[in-house]
Write a protein that holds these residues in place. Structure first.
Motif, PDB file in Angstrom:
ATOM      1  N   THR A 170      75.394  -2.707   8.272  1.00  0.00           N
ATOM      2  CA  THR A 170      76.450  -2.843   7.264  1.00  0.00           C
ATOM      3  C   THR A 170      75.981  -3.686   6.091  1.00  0.00           C
ATOM      4  O   THR A 170      75.041  -4.482   6.196  1.00  0.00           O
ATOM      5  CB  THR A 170      77.711  -3.478   7.872  1.00  0.00           C
ATOM      6  OG1 THR A 170      77.368  -4.746   8.435  1.00  0.00           O
ATOM      7  CG2 THR A 170      78.314  -2.587   8.941  1.00  0.00           C
ATOM      8  N   PHE A 171      76.644  -3.488   4.956  1.00  0.00           N
ATOM      9  CA  PHE A 171      76.427  -4.288   3.746  1.00  0.00           C
ATOM     10  C   PHE A 171      77.766  -4.910   3.401  1.00  0.00           C
ATOM     11  O   PHE A 171      78.767  -4.203   3.249  1.00  0.00           O
ATOM     12  CB  PHE A 171      75.942  -3.392   2.606  1.00  0.00           C
ATOM     13  CG  PHE A 171      75.783  -4.108   1.281  1.00  0.00           C
ATOM     14  CD1 PHE A 171      74.566  -4.672   0.913  1.00  0.00           C
ATOM     15  CD2 PHE A 171      76.854  -4.225   0.400  1.00  0.00           C
ATOM     16  CE1 PHE A 171      74.418  -5.329  -0.298  1.00  0.00           C
ATOM     17  CE2 PHE A 171      76.719  -4.883  -0.814  1.00  0.00           C
ATOM     18  CZ  PHE A 171      75.492  -5.438  -1.166  1.00  0.00           C
ATOM     19  N   ASN A 200      74.105   0.414  -1.996  1.00  0.00           N
ATOM     20  CA  ASN A 200      73.281  -0.723  -1.563  1.00  0.00           C
ATOM     21  C   ASN A 200      73.047  -0.687  -0.054  1.00  0.00           C
ATOM     22  O   ASN A 200      71.950  -0.986   0.436  1.00  0.00           O
ATOM     23  CB  ASN A 200      73.946  -2.046  -1.950  1.00  0.00           C
ATOM     24  CG  ASN A 200      73.973  -2.273  -3.447  1.00  0.00           C
ATOM     25  OD1 ASN A 200      73.331  -1.547  -4.206  1.00  0.00           O
ATOM     26  ND2 ASN A 200      74.721  -3.286  -3.882  1.00  0.00           N
ATOM     27  N   MET A 201      74.098  -0.332   0.692  1.00  0.00           N
ATOM     28  CA  MET A 201      73.969  -0.209   2.154  1.00  0.00           C
ATOM     29  C   MET A 201      72.946   0.867   2.511  1.00  0.00           C
ATOM     30  O   MET A 201      72.087   0.670   3.385  1.00  0.00           O
ATOM     31  CB  MET A 201      75.347   0.112   2.751  1.00  0.00           C
ATOM     32  CG  MET A 201      75.394   0.281   4.262  1.00  0.00           C
ATOM     33  SD  MET A 201      75.017   1.957   4.830  1.00  0.00           S
ATOM     34  CE  MET A 201      76.399   2.882   4.153  1.00  0.00           C
ATOM     35  N   ALA A 218      90.636  -7.907  -6.639  1.00  0.00           N
ATOM     36  CA  ALA A 218      89.946  -9.182  -6.853  1.00  0.00           C
ATOM     37  C   ALA A 218      90.151 -10.091  -5.652  1.00  0.00           C
ATOM     38  O   ALA A 218      91.272 -10.241  -5.158  1.00  0.00           O
ATOM     39  CB  ALA A 218      90.480  -9.845  -8.118  1.00  0.00           C
ATOM     40  N   GLY A 219      89.055 -10.684  -5.194  1.00  0.00           N
ATOM     41  CA  GLY A 219      89.110 -11.598  -4.058  1.00  0.00           C
ATOM     42  C   GLY A 219      88.882 -10.930  -2.721  1.00  0.00           C
ATOM     43  O   GLY A 219      88.654 -11.621  -1.722  1.00  0.00           O
ATOM     44  N   ASP A 220      88.943  -9.587  -2.681  1.00  0.00           N
ATOM     45  CA  ASP A 220      88.732  -8.884  -1.410  1.00  0.00           C
ATOM     46  C   ASP A 220      87.286  -9.039  -0.946  1.00  0.00           C
ATOM     47  O   ASP A 220      86.352  -9.125  -1.754  1.00  0.00           O
ATOM     48  CB  ASP A 220      89.022  -7.384  -1.552  1.00  0.00           C
ATOM     49  CG  ASP A 220      90.510  -7.066  -1.532  1.00  0.00           C
ATOM     50  OD1 ASP A 220      91.307  -7.932  -1.112  1.00  0.00           O
ATOM     51  OD2 ASP A 220      90.875  -5.939  -1.926  1.00  0.00           O
ATOM     52  N   CYS A 221      87.113  -9.027   0.383  1.00  0.00           N
ATOM     53  CA  CYS A 221      85.806  -8.895   1.005  1.00  0.00           C
ATOM     54  C   CYS A 221      85.709  -7.456   1.508  1.00  0.00           C
ATOM     55  O   CYS A 221      86.638  -6.963   2.146  1.00  0.00           O
ATOM     56  CB  CYS A 221      85.658  -9.879   2.164  1.00  0.00           C
ATOM     57  SG  CYS A 221      84.129  -9.698   3.102  1.00  0.00           S
ATOM     58  N   VAL A 222      84.613  -6.769   1.178  1.00  0.00           N
ATOM     59  CA  VAL A 222      84.468  -5.369   1.587  1.00  0.00           C
ATOM     60  C   VAL A 222      83.184  -5.203   2.396  1.00  0.00           C
ATOM     61  O   VAL A 222      82.198  -5.919   2.190  1.00  0.00           O
ATOM     62  CB  VAL A 222      84.448  -4.412   0.372  1.00  0.00           C
ATOM     63  CG1 VAL A 222      85.804  -4.356  -0.300  1.00  0.00           C
ATOM     64  CG2 VAL A 222      83.361  -4.794  -0.621  1.00  0.00           C
ATOM     65  N   VAL A 223      83.223  -4.238   3.315  1.00  0.00           N
ATOM     66  CA  VAL A 223      82.065  -3.946   4.165  1.00  0.00           C
ATOM     67  C   VAL A 223      81.776  -2.450   4.083  1.00  0.00           C
ATOM     68  O   VAL A 223      82.670  -1.624   4.299  1.00  0.00           O
ATOM     69  CB  VAL A 223      82.326  -4.343   5.634  1.00  0.00           C
ATOM     70  CG1 VAL A 223      81.124  -3.986   6.500  1.00  0.00           C
ATOM     71  CG2 VAL A 223      82.625  -5.829   5.734  1.00  0.00           C
ATOM     72  N   ALA A 224      80.522  -2.125   3.744  1.00  0.00           N
ATOM     73  CA  ALA A 224      80.071  -0.733   3.724  1.00  0.00           C
ATOM     74  C   ALA A 224      79.279  -0.463   4.994  1.00  0.00           C
ATOM     75  O   ALA A 224      78.481  -1.284   5.428  1.00  0.00           O
ATOM     76  CB  ALA A 224      79.187  -0.479   2.497  1.00  0.00           C
ATOM     77  N   GLY A 225      79.532   0.692   5.588  1.00  0.00           N
ATOM     78  CA  GLY A 225      78.804   1.084   6.794  1.00  0.00           C
ATOM     79  C   GLY A 225      78.698   2.586   6.878  1.00  0.00           C
ATOM     80  O   GLY A 225      79.227   3.308   6.015  1.00  0.00           O
ATOM     81  N   GLY A 226      78.021   3.045   7.898  1.00  0.00           N
ATOM     82  CA  GLY A 226      77.872   4.484   8.038  1.00  0.00           C
ATOM     83  C   GLY A 226      77.260   4.848   9.365  1.00  0.00           C
ATOM     84  O   GLY A 226      76.926   3.981  10.185  1.00  0.00           O
ATOM     85  N   GLY A 242      75.506  -7.405  -5.698  1.00  0.00           N
ATOM     86  CA  GLY A 242      74.817  -8.100  -4.619  1.00  0.00           C
ATOM     87  C   GLY A 242      73.448  -7.541  -4.296  1.00  0.00           C
ATOM     88  O   GLY A 242      72.938  -7.741  -3.189  1.00  0.00           O
ATOM     89  N   ALA A 243      72.833  -6.816  -5.248  1.00  0.00           N
ATOM     90  CA  ALA A 243      71.501  -6.254  -5.011  1.00  0.00           C
ATOM     91  C   ALA A 243      70.575  -6.658  -6.150  1.00  0.00           C
ATOM     92  O   ALA A 243      71.028  -6.988  -7.248  1.00  0.00           O
ATOM     93  CB  ALA A 243      71.573  -4.736  -4.919  1.00  0.00           C
ATOM     94  N   GLU A 244      69.280  -6.612  -5.891  1.00  0.00           N
ATOM     95  CA  GLU A 244      68.279  -6.862  -6.926  1.00  0.00           C
ATOM     96  C   GLU A 244      67.839  -5.519  -7.523  1.00  0.00           C
ATOM     97  O   GLU A 244      67.778  -4.511  -6.800  1.00  0.00           O
ATOM     98  CB  GLU A 244      67.074  -7.592  -6.340  1.00  0.00           C
ATOM     99  CG  GLU A 244      67.314  -9.079  -6.124  1.00  0.00           C
ATOM    100  CD  GLU A 244      67.652  -9.801  -7.430  1.00  0.00           C
ATOM    101  OE1 GLU A 244      66.869  -9.700  -8.394  1.00  0.00           O
ATOM    102  OE2 GLU A 244      68.719 -10.446  -7.480  1.00  0.00           O
TER     103      GLU A 244
END
Lengths: 132, 148
Positions: free
Chosen positions: A9-10, A62-63, A86-94, B36-38
């Motif tokens: 995850t990212f 990015n993930m 705004a302010g949310d935390c998010v998680v990318a996965g697959g 959040g990436a380079e």
């Protein structure tokens, strides 16, 4: 790496209003729902500015880059399902759904932590020398 | 749908861009870091530029595209889908031209949005040698509050 494997995850810890202002310039789109909490409230969409959809997809990319560092994305098919604020935390996965010597296919999702999916879709990645 | 007026007939409307679009290295770096990436060190740009380059380089602004569909951008268009097929990775410092057109504008009833128009348009990014770098098809929902 095999079909059915989850991708690492990212996580993007805090979606920033400052970044939304930057994205408004990248996209040449000054839609106030990304810039002005009062405009969001006027549309009945809450009290926090809403992240641009392409920025949400960028977290997923990015993930994918981290999961396939030698790979090249050749296809993306995305359904935009909900808002990130705004302010949310998010998680990318697959998850890997197909794997050949030179190509992988994956399902992906971006989810707001403690919330709903923001987007989902499929990606195709040319693997170059990834599996050699 | 027989009880609803038809949407504007915009299928086939050209979205060809008049000027080239170049991904500037400094902007690409800021964009990468904002997520959040380079940035990559090999001259490739973040792939999300497929969406940005086609949107900025097409022949209409988002507001202008909405206006062509007789829709006010202040009424809140919503992205519902996007498909991209890359022939080549996108590169910084490379001028691209955008060709494209509206595929369809379809009026529907939605339980969530009431009456809405689904706008589908296709854009192609072409490099200076005439080679296609990518093609994408985007879908937007345009809520028609006045018809709800």
């Amino acid at each position: 790496m095999k079909v059915g494997d989850p991708l690492p995850t990212f996580t993007h810890d805090r979606v920033s209003p400052d970044a939304m202002r930057e994205w408004a310039t990248f996209l040449r789109d000054d839609n106030p729902i990304h810039l002005d909490p009062a405009a969001v409230a006027a549309l009945g969409l809450g009290d926090r500015v809403i992240n641009q959809g392409p920025a949400n997809l960028a977290y997923v990319i990015n993930m994918l880059h981290a999961a396939f560092p030698s790979g090249t994305i050749t296809g993306l098919s995305t359904r935009f399902l909900g808002n990130v604020r705004a302010g949310d935390c998010v998680v990318a996965g697959g998850t890997i759904t197909s794997l050949k010597a030179d190509e992988a296919e994956c399902d992906f999702e971006l989810r707001v932590v403690d919330g709903e999916p923001a987007l989902a879709g499929t990606a195709t990645i040319a693997l170059n020398q990834q599996l050699s | 749908m027989e009880d609803l007026p038809p949407p504007p007939d915009v299928a086939g409307l050209s979205l060809d861009g008049a000027e080239t679009y170049t991904i500037e290295p400094e902007e690409n770096a800021r964009l990468c870091r904002s997520t959040g990436a380079e940035p990559a060190s090999d001259g490739t740009a973040h792939p999300i530029y497929y969406y940005i380059a086609t949107q900025v380089g097409m022949g209409k602004t988002v507001a202008g595209l909405c206006a062509a569909c007789d829709f006010d951008i202040d009424d809140g268009p919503m992205m519902v889908g996007s498909q991209a097929a890359f022939t080549h990775p996108l590169r910084i410092d490379t001028p691209y031209r955008v060709n494209g057109s509206i595929i369809s504008l379809t009026r529907k009833r939605s339980r969530k949005l009431g009456v809405m128009d689904l706008l589908e348009y296709r854009l192609v990014l072409v490099d200076a040698n005439g080679e296609e770098a990518l093609a994408c098809t985007n879908t937007w929902a345009l809520p028609r509050k006045e018809l709800a």
